[in-house]
Design a protein around this motif. Structure first.
Motif, short mmCIF file in Angstrom:
data_model
loop_
_atom_site.label_atom_id
_atom_site.label_comp_id
_atom_site.label_asym_id
_atom_site.label_seq_id
_atom_site.Cartn_x
_atom_site.Cartn_y
_atom_site.Cartn_z
N MET A 1 0.84 -1.19 0.00
CA MET A 1 0.00 0.00 0.00
C MET A 1 0.88 1.25 0.00
SD MET A 1 -3.23 -0.79 0.08
CE MET A 1 -4.55 -0.13 1.01
N LYS A 2 0.48 2.22 -0.79
CA LYS A 2 1.10 3.54 -0.75
C LYS A 2 0.29 4.37 0.24
CE LYS A 2 2.33 3.84 -5.63
NZ LYS A 2 2.07 4.58 -6.86
N GLN A 3 0.95 5.26 0.94
CA GLN A 3 0.23 6.09 1.90
C GLN A 3 0.60 7.55 1.70
OE1 GLN A 3 1.13 4.31 5.74
NE2 GLN A 3 -0.75 3.12 5.58
N ASP B 1 -13.75 3.69 4.61
CA ASP B 1 -13.75 3.79 3.16
C ASP B 1 -13.62 5.27 2.79
OD1 ASP B 1 -14.30 3.83 0.44
OD2 ASP B 1 -16.09 2.61 0.59
N ALA B 2 -12.61 5.60 2.00
CA ALA B 2 -12.36 7.00 1.64
C ALA B 2 -13.46 7.60 0.78
CB ALA B 2 -11.02 7.12 0.93
N GLY C 1 -11.71 4.01 -9.46
CA GLY C 1 -12.16 2.63 -9.44
C GLY C 1 -11.50 1.79 -8.37
N ALA C 2 -10.36 2.24 -7.85
CA ALA C 2 -9.61 1.48 -6.85
C ALA C 2 -10.20 1.66 -5.45
CB ALA C 2 -8.16 1.93 -6.86
N PHE D 1 -1.58 1.66 -7.71
CA PHE D 1 -2.43 2.83 -7.98
C PHE D 1 -1.60 3.96 -8.58
CE2 PHE D 1 -4.48 6.82 -6.72
CZ PHE D 1 -5.76 6.61 -7.18
N ASP D 2 -2.06 4.46 -9.72
CA ASP D 2 -1.31 5.53 -10.39
C ASP D 2 -2.28 6.46 -11.12
OD1 ASP D 2 0.96 6.96 -11.12
OD2 ASP D 2 1.23 5.81 -12.96
#
Length: 78
Positions: free
Chosen positions: A1-3, A38-39, A25-26, A62-63
């Motif tokens: 995970m990126k944070q 949930d964001a 979509g992610a 995720f990009d």
């Protein structure tokens, strides 16, 4: 995970973030302390302690540059 550490100071910040997150979509999560929501959930966002930076977690792959550019002003560096 990126944070990413983000700060949601105003209602407009929350609306901007929630709108941008809803278009992704992610799966995105926000966390504050031991609470994770949930964001994409405005109710979830309001349940967090917004008086200090919160952590946005996104999948490693995720990009979405459009999403990141929309929330760029909300990202804080520590």
């Amino acid at each position: 995970m990126k944070q990413y550490s983000i700060m949601l100071k105003t209602i407009d910040d929350i609306k901007l973030f929630a709108s941008a997150a809803a278009a992704v979509g992610a799966e995105l999560d926000l966390s504050s302390g031991r609470y994770v929501v949930d964001a994409k959930s405005i109710m979830g966002i309001f349940s967090l302690d917004l008086s200090k930076p919160i952590t946005l977690s996104v999948p490693e792959e995720f990009d979405d540059k459009d999403f990141l550019s929309k929330i760029q002003n909300l990202i804080v560096t520590e």
